[in-house]
Design a protein around this motif. Structure first.
Motif: not given
Length: 294
Positions: A87-114
């Motif tokens: 998730v941190h070494l992605l270049r603009p336009g790159d996709l994170p891959g299955p494991a990275g997508a899971v990590c992004q989902s959790w990051q996005r879930a916690v970054e703002r109020p529910v």
């Protein structure tokens, strides 16, 4: 609710410790385990209300741990280091891959109020109406509601472990009047637990919350000490933009120098200086493509 920030921690040793009856409890019945999980969550609530606990950083690091657990449930080999890279070494336009997508989902879930919108961004395969329905699916006590949502979603939506766990944590947060998701269930559950139903799943969730809350309290205390040290050395930094860089490090699990608001060379020098001061750690062990965190 947003946790009240009225308890200043001049002495970090004053952070309350988890009661021994929770950490040493050896009980089997649903009622007894439910009592322990309630005590553990109440204590975690108290710790989260201390102003010395870096809540944003804590949630981000718990999100990484939850993602690591979810990736393991799917049988993939990626661990925390690989997830950070994804998730941190992605270049603009790159996709994170299955494991990275899971990590992004959790990051996005916690970054703002529910909210439905925030959870929809974290779980783009679910439509808002579905998310709203899942959030209202559970009834009863907080853990019971979370278990019901997890059971229903995993049963009705194949391969929905990540979505089920995120929404279960969201339901738990709402029931406890927490304004944001605090990732807890994934870290404490086993893969086989996700296929349980009824009281068996409730028992597994209560046990998971006991162990996860204990771990979260320990992590909160550790991060409180680390962030206090980073804040103490920050006045020694003379680089323009250093203050903003420190704020980023205080709120994120990991930061690449290229993400800091400084020229590349200055950002690398700042990170190395903070490592020398013992204020942050280099997380990869590499000579290039490094990541830094408190």
């Amino acid at each position: 609710m947003t946790f009240a920030r009225h308890d200043h921690c001049d002495d970090l040793d004053t952070l309350p410790r988890m009661p021994s009856r929770v950490t040493s409890g050896r009980v089997e019945t649903l009622e007894d385990v439910a009592f322990l999980s309630g005590a553990a969550l109440a204590h975690l609530h108290l710790v989260l209300g201390r102003d010395c606990v870096p809540q944003t950083l804590l949630r981000d690091r718990l999100a990484l741990r939850a993602a690591e657990a979810c990736v393991g449930f799917s049988g993939r080999p990626e661990r925390a280091g690989e997830l950070r890279d994804a998730v941190h070494l992605l270049r603009p336009g790159d996709l994170p891959g299955p494991a990275g997508a899971v990590c992004q989902s959790w990051q996005r879930a916690v970054e703002r109020p529910v909210s439905i919108k925030v959870l929809g961004r974290a779980l783009p395969t679910l439509v808002p109406g579905q998310i709203a329905a899942w959030l209202d699916a559970g009834k009863g006590a907080p853990v019971t509601r979370a278990a019901m949502v997890l059971e229903a979603l995993v049963r009705e939506t194949p391969r929905a472990d990540v979505a089920g766990l995120i929404l279960a944590d969201a339901v738990l947060a709402q029931a406890l009047c927490w304004d944001r998701v605090v990732p807890l269930l994934a870290r404490g559950l086993k893969r086989a637990d996700l296929r349980k139903q009824g009281d068996d799943l409730r028992l597994a969730c209560h046990r998971a919350l006991v162990s996860s809350a204990v771990e979260a309290v320990r992590l909160a205390a550790d991060l409180a000490r680390r962030t206090a040290h980073l804040k103490a050395v920050a006045p020694k930094l003379r680089a323009k933009g250093a203050g903003d860089a420190v704020e980023m490090l205080l709120s994120r699990d990991a930061v690449a120098p290229s993400a800091l608001p400084l020229p590349d060379r200055a950002a690398r020098r700042l990170c190395d200086r903070l490592v020398d001061l013992g204020a942050v750690r280099e997380l990869t062990g590499r000579d290039t493509f490094r990541l830094y965190g408190v």
